[in-house]
Each structure stands twice: as C-alpha cells, then as structure tokens.
Scaffold this motif. Sequence first.
Motif, PDB file in Angstrom:
ATOM      1  N   LEU A 140       0.854  -1.624   0.222  1.00 13.20           N
ATOM      2  CA  LEU A 140      -0.359  -0.299  -0.028  1.00 13.20           C
ATOM      3  C   LEU A 140       0.496   1.009   0.086  1.00 13.20           C
ATOM      4  N   ILE A 141       0.694   2.155  -0.639  1.00  6.67           N
ATOM      5  CA  ILE A 141       0.473   3.707  -0.954  1.00  6.67           C
ATOM      6  C   ILE A 141      -0.220   4.469  -0.003  1.00  6.67           C
ATOM      7  N   LEU A 142       0.474   5.985   0.074  1.00 10.03           N
ATOM      8  CA  LEU A 142       0.036   6.629   1.516  1.00 10.03           C
ATOM      9  C   LEU A 142      -1.481   6.917   0.524  1.00 10.03           C
ATOM     10  N   ARG A 143      -1.468   7.100  -0.162  1.00 10.98           N
ATOM     11  CA  ARG A 143      -2.823   7.463  -0.621  1.00 10.98           C
ATOM     12  C   ARG A 143      -4.135   5.993  -0.129  1.00 10.98           C
ATOM     13  N   ASP A 144      -3.845   4.735  -0.522  1.00 11.39           N
ATOM     14  CA  ASP A 144      -4.465   3.935  -0.143  1.00 11.39           C
ATOM     15  C   ASP A 144      -4.975   3.104   1.247  1.00 11.39           C
ATOM     16  N   ILE A 145      -3.781   4.472   2.162  1.00  9.32           N
ATOM     17  CA  ILE A 145      -4.009   3.622   3.362  1.00  9.32           C
ATOM     18  C   ILE A 145      -4.631   5.133   3.773  1.00  9.32           C
ATOM     19  N   ILE A 146      -4.840   6.366   3.723  1.00  5.11           N
ATOM     20  CA  ILE A 146      -5.963   7.523   3.372  1.00  5.11           C
ATOM     21  C   ILE A 146      -6.627   7.303   3.350  1.00  5.11           C
ATOM     22  N   ILE A 147      -7.370   6.608   1.906  1.00  3.01           N
ATOM     23  CA  ILE A 147      -8.280   5.894   1.419  1.00  3.01           C
ATOM     24  C   ILE A 147      -9.374   4.964   2.686  1.00  3.01           C
ATOM     25  N   GLY A 148      -8.100   4.196   2.548  1.00  6.46           N
ATOM     26  CA  GLY A 148      -8.956   2.588   3.731  1.00  6.46           C
ATOM     27  C   GLY A 148      -9.264   3.008   5.015  1.00  6.46           C
ATOM     28  N   SER A 149      -8.527   4.295   5.294  1.00  9.73           N
ATOM     29  CA  SER A 149      -8.540   4.721   6.580  1.00  9.73           C
ATOM     30  C   SER A 149      -9.984   5.198   6.922  1.00  9.73           C
ATOM     31  N   ILE A 150     -10.120   6.668   6.348  1.00  7.50           N
ATOM     32  CA  ILE A 150     -11.391   7.517   6.250  1.00  7.50           C
ATOM     33  C   ILE A 150     -12.056   6.614   5.539  1.00  7.50           C
ATOM     34  N   ALA A 151     -12.134   5.712   5.454  1.00  4.81           N
ATOM     35  CA  ALA A 151     -13.455   4.173   4.856  1.00  4.81           C
ATOM     36  C   ALA A 151     -13.463   3.797   6.541  1.00  4.81           C
ATOM     37  N   ILE A 152     -12.737   3.344   7.029  1.00  3.02           N
ATOM     38  CA  ILE A 152     -12.901   2.547   8.225  1.00  3.02           C
ATOM     39  C   ILE A 152     -13.419   3.051   9.331  1.00  3.02           C
ATOM     40  N   ILE A 153     -12.787   4.507   9.138  1.00  7.98           N
ATOM     41  CA  ILE A 153     -13.525   5.678  11.010  1.00  7.98           C
ATOM     42  C   ILE A 153     -15.081   5.962  10.161  1.00  7.98           C
ATOM     43  N   LEU A 154     -15.530   6.355   8.487  1.00  4.96           N
ATOM     44  CA  LEU A 154     -16.401   6.378   8.287  1.00  4.96           C
ATOM     45  C   LEU A 154     -17.762   5.544   8.403  1.00  4.96           C
ATOM     46  N   LEU A 155     -17.184   4.295   8.204  1.00  2.00           N
ATOM     47  CA  LEU A 155     -18.083   3.156   8.542  1.00  2.00           C
ATOM     48  C   LEU A 155     -18.284   3.210  10.185  1.00  2.00           C
ATOM     49  N   ILE A 156     -17.573   3.060  10.949  1.00  2.00           N
ATOM     50  CA  ILE A 156     -17.839   3.705  12.493  1.00  2.00           C
ATOM     51  C   ILE A 156     -18.132   4.589  13.342  1.00  2.00           C
ATOM     52  N   GLU A 157     -18.272   5.951  12.594  1.00  2.00           N
ATOM     53  CA  GLU A 157     -19.374   6.976  12.974  1.00  2.00           C
ATOM     54  C   GLU A 157     -20.681   6.338  12.714  1.00  2.00           C
ATOM     55  N   LEU A 158     -20.887   5.555  10.964  1.00  3.89           N
ATOM     56  CA  LEU A 158     -21.854   5.607  10.896  1.00  3.89           C
ATOM     57  C   LEU A 158     -22.528   4.379  12.023  1.00  3.89           C
ATOM     58  N   SER A 159     -22.068   3.334  12.141  1.00  2.00           N
ATOM     59  CA  SER A 159     -23.050   2.457  12.664  1.00  2.00           C
ATOM     60  C   SER A 159     -22.852   2.555  14.321  1.00  2.00           C
ATOM     61  N   ARG A 160     -22.375   4.227  15.056  1.00  2.00           N
ATOM     62  CA  ARG A 160     -22.433   5.127  15.936  1.00  2.00           C
ATOM     63  C   ARG A 160     -23.887   5.598  16.059  1.00  2.00           C
ATOM     64  N   ARG A 161     -24.435   6.115  14.698  1.00  2.00           N
ATOM     65  CA  ARG A 161     -25.749   6.585  14.778  1.00  2.00           C
ATOM     66  C   ARG A 161     -26.522   5.789  14.231  1.00  2.00           C
ATOM     67  N   ALA A 162     -26.469   4.816  13.798  1.00  2.00           N
ATOM     68  CA  ALA A 162     -27.240   3.851  13.970  1.00  2.00           C
ATOM     69  C   ALA A 162     -27.903   2.897  14.746  1.00  2.00           C
ATOM     70  N   ALA A 163     -26.429   2.481  15.457  1.00  2.00           N
ATOM     71  CA  ALA A 163     -26.800   1.491  16.604  1.00  2.00           C
ATOM     72  C   ALA A 163     -26.361   2.004  18.081  1.00  2.00           C
ATOM     73  N   GLY A 164     -25.524   3.247  17.993  1.00  2.00           N
ATOM     74  CA  GLY A 164     -25.773   3.179  19.577  1.00  2.00           C
ATOM     75  C   GLY A 164     -24.603   3.075  19.931  1.00  2.00           C
ATOM     76  N   LEU A 165     -23.178   3.117  20.828  1.00  2.00           N
ATOM     77  CA  LEU A 165     -22.029   2.995  21.403  1.00  2.00           C
ATOM     78  C   LEU A 165     -21.378   2.150  20.953  1.00  2.00           C
ATOM     79  N   VAL A 166     -21.966   0.795  21.484  1.00  2.00           N
ATOM     80  CA  VAL A 166     -21.846  -0.364  21.327  1.00  2.00           C
ATOM     81  C   VAL A 166     -20.786  -0.449  20.820  1.00  2.00           C
ATOM     82  N   ILE A 167     -21.573  -0.328  19.211  1.00  2.00           N
ATOM     83  CA  ILE A 167     -20.924  -1.524  18.340  1.00  2.00           C
ATOM     84  C   ILE A 167     -19.518  -0.687  17.711  1.00  2.00           C
ATOM     85  N   PRO A 168     -19.499   0.340  17.690  1.00  2.00           N
ATOM     86  CA  PRO A 168     -18.400   1.376  17.511  1.00  2.00           C
ATOM     87  C   PRO A 168     -16.910   0.989  18.914  1.00  2.00           C
TER      88      PRO A 168
END
Length: 639
Positions: free
Chosen positions: A117-145
Amino acid sequence: MDQKSKQEELIEAEAGSSVRLRNPDSLGFLGLLVKIASVFLALFALWYNSFGVISELHQNAIFFSIIGFIGFILYPLSKKKAKQTLKIDVVLAFLVLISGLYIVFFENTIHARNEVLILRDIIIGSIAIILLIELSRRAAGLVIPLLAILFSSYALFLGKYMPPGMFSFRGIFYSTYVYRMYFTNDGIFGYIATIASTYVYLFILFAAFFLKSGAGDFIIDMAKALLGKTVGGPAKVAVLASGLMGSITGSSVANVVGTGSITIPLMKRIGFAPEFAGGVETAASVGGQMMPPIMGAGAFIMAQWTQIPYTTIIGKAFIPAVMYYLGVLLNVHIRAVKSNLKPLDDTEIPSVKEVFKKGWHFLIPLVVLVYLLVSGYTPTYAAIISIVAVVVSSWIRKNSRMGPKEIIDAMILGTRNMVGTGILLLVAGIIVGIITLTGLGISLSIIVTSITSNSIFLLYLFTALAALFLGMGLPVTASYIVLAILIAPAFKMLGVGILAANMVVFWLAETANVTPPIALAAFAASGIAGSKPVPTAIEGFKLAKGLLLIPILFLYTNLLAGLNGNVIVPAVSGLFGLFGFTVFLEGYWGKHLNIFERLLFLIFGLLAYYPSIETDAVGVLGEILLFGYYYLKGKKAKA
C-alpha cells in the motif's frame, strides 16, 4: 397513519437505532439522490444475484458505497440539530461513496504493486473504516463502534501488553491492518458483507414488495377472521398476525409498528392494560425472527458460518417457533379469561371466506418462495423469483395492482429498510476479521468452557446472562454475531452439534428486543400503547419466556430433528412444560390458584421439561390431570 405508512416509517428496524431518520421527501434534490441511489442499489442487487458477473469484493464495495452514502444523509450527526449538520453529513456521504468505489477502480493497481500500500491507499482505507465506525454509532449507538475500536486496538497494540498466554498478541503494522480490513475479503468486505448484499438484502426487498402490494392488510384481516371471536381476540390476532408478518419481514420492530398500530388499540379497548397490550405485541413480534421461511438476518449468517443449507435450518426451526407462539397464545388466553374480557364485536370481525376471496392472490408469492426453497434452489434465486411473483400476482386484482410507481417505491422502501442492517453487518466484519486474524475466538472459547467447568447447562446459563447483558446495548443481529463468534465454539467443544450450538445462541440473542433498558421492540410498542417503556418490556419479557426455555431443549433433546417423528416427544413434553410455567406465573387456570396449586403446575411442568422419557410421561400426565381438574372446578364454581 395507516399500516403501510407506519411500516415505511420504520427504516432502522434491525440496526436498533432509536434515532429519528431524515425523511428524503423533505430534502429536495438531496432526497431525490437518495431515492435514485436506493433504486440503483436494488436493481444492482437483482442483477448481480441473478445473471450478473462481478467479483465479491467489487460487489460488496459498491454495496458499502451506496449504503454508506444513504446512511450519512438519513442518519444525522446530531438528532437535535439535524438541519444544522446536514452539510457535514452530505460531505461525509460523498466521502464514503468515493472511498468505497476506490477499490473498484484501483484494485488492479494494488495487485500490480504486490499488495504494497502507498500513502494514498492507507488514507482512503482509513477514511472508509473511520466513516463506517461513525455511521454505526449513528445507527446503533455506542456499543458497536466501541467494540470495533477495542478489537482493532487489540490487533494493533493492546495485545502486546497482555500477560503472556492465550491473550498475548504481538500486534500488526497499521498498513497491514488497513489492508486486511479494507482491501481484502477478510474484513469489511468479507463473508458477512456478502451475506448482507445477497440473502439479507434480497429478502428485505421481497418483504418491501410484499407489503407494498397490500398483503399486510390481508394478513391482519385474516388473523381477525380466525381469532377475533375468541376470548381476548385482539391479543390473539396480534400473536397470529405478527407471526405471519414476521415470517416475511424478519424484523421485530417492523412487526410492532406494522401490526401493533392496529392490534394494540383493539387490545386496550376490550380491557387489556396498556403495558400488557404492548407486551403481547412485543413478544409476538420477536417470535417473527425465529419463524420460517425468512426469519432474521442472523439465520443467513448462521447458514454461512455453519455451512448448513438455509433450507435445512428453516426446516428444523419450524417446530420450536410454533411452540414459542403456542406458549404466547396460552398466556394471552389465561390473562383474558382471568380478566373476564370479551371477544371483538361481530361487526369488527370479517368473514374468513370474504377475506380469502379478496386476498388469496397474496399467498401466491409465499407458495412460490416456499416451493423454491424446498426444491433446493438457492435462497437468492428463490427471493428474486418471489419478488417477481409478488408483482405478477398483484395484477390479479385491480386494487392491489403494482405499477411502475409502486415497484419503484418498493425498491426505495426495501433499500431504506436495509440501511441500518447493512451498516451493522459491515462494521461487524471488522470485529470478525480481527478475531480471525488474531485467533482471539479460540482463546475466549477455551476460557469460557473453563469458567463453566465443562458443563453444558452452566455454559447455557452463562450464554443467557451474556445475551441479556449484550441485549442492553446491542441490537439482535449484533448480539448474535458476538455470541456466535465467542460462545458457540465453546458449546461445540463440549460435544454439542454445530446447529444446536448456533440455534441456542440465535434464540438467546433475540432477548435483546425485550431486555430493558434498551428493548427496542418493547419501546416501539409502548409508544403505540401509550404505556411506560420499562413495564411494557417486562410484560413482553414474561410473555417471551420461551426465548430462554425452549433453547434448553436444543441441547438435550431431538427438538431440532426437523419435521419427522423424532421431534414429537420433545415437542409435546416441552409444550406441557412451557404451559406449566405459564400457569405458575399467571396464577390462574379455571380459577385463581393459591401458591400450593401454582407450585403443582410448576413441578409437573419441570418434570415434563426434564429430558427423560420417564419424567416426560409423569409431567405430561400430571399437567393433563391438573388442567382438566381445575378447568372443571372453575367451570362448576362459575355455574
């Protein structure tokens, strides 16, 4: 508000969110984008699940992109400031869309670099993971994230600080973490994402089409016609209608909102207390996730994990589900007789003949679905053909005919209903991926079996307590995933069959919907009943006691033998045991029972429940004599 509009209002049933979502109709052009994205995802799913050819990674990445895009627009950053945060949510929506599509366009480039992975890959992948965790907080509360963050931290650095032994883990590089969680089939886009984008989504689409055709009204009217004239009729209507509806939607909260808006006011009107009326609808709706042919999302995950065909699972799940509903019906009947409640008025009860004449065509897609599943076709194929059958059969009668508008609306409704569940299953991929990567699941299973002294029953009690605890913070599907990963292997270590182990966990996970303080199905019912949420949840929990009692029979009897003679003895004795518990708790059968009489029912119920042919015979015979004696005694006293 009518039944169908209430069902359409419920767009986060499985995710377990209590957040009020934004209405796309009030968002102008942005709302139009949400609808277009919803229709696109539905058509895309129908294509790749039928004759389309696409890699699983790309399929799941596109599914993630669309679900994430819709999710950030529908789930506000702050429910109190939804309008003010809309611009932020739109930016995040497009970010998650881009991060998902990045894999589709750049996967070959990553392979050309030998997975470096190059830096761009790591940044995009990190953004996706962080956004998914944040979205799970909105959808199901704090426990899942928080779980996702905890497991990720364990893989990255926490494992190094654990004492030497089973929990010690040397850790992985961050680039490796991003690669495993986002650029392979091990994490977010693993087999749980595949289950979400195929089986679960298609059956949610089927349910949306089925309800859009007007079948929900047919189910409730038929339940009224069959049970409306009995004592406590509305409550029994709720049980039957929710069982039938739940077998289609696979969602407890959707059942509560859909059928409860009709049955709960009827129950209150004939004299049931608001808390009990809400509890009846809750218990009946929870059972829908165990009732074939569709059940809940957990059933598809179970089929994938155990490699047991889905048709086998639903065949073996049918008898226990019927037992559960018979237990709820008896409880409702006893409470109605005890309270001297009357049936519905004759003017409110439709004729079975008339209901069937007007709605017989709604049964066609159900028959098609069951026939295809039993005939050995894949669940995805069966779901797609059944969706087509819904549309075609709706043309038989003019008032249920689905045109282009209704079909598009069904696609939008189905996708919106999938958003919460999809988010939950995608983020669960992180947890499952970490457990697989670190071997943590095996270590935890060994510790659990050690704590319970290698006793199956003690392990069952431990699992029940864990399910009750998890149910306070996790929705049903998430609770099942966690328990199945961490505890089901412990059952297998003690010699329990793989299906029985997972079915026990699946049933116990359902307690999440009736466990205070976060009992989403009960809270939804209390909103309709105008009752206090916690007392409603407690009533629902008492009525849904089969969730805790019936799984015991999975471990010690042939109750999961399927539709054959081997299931008769455990089913009959189990029912009498369940009935004995019910009479003991209600304190009434024919007349008000004193503590000694109640204990007699409990003792013989326990004997009927104990897995032995001798105790079964004594218990069943004792229960029959008690039922007959006190019924006649009560009848004589009334005369």
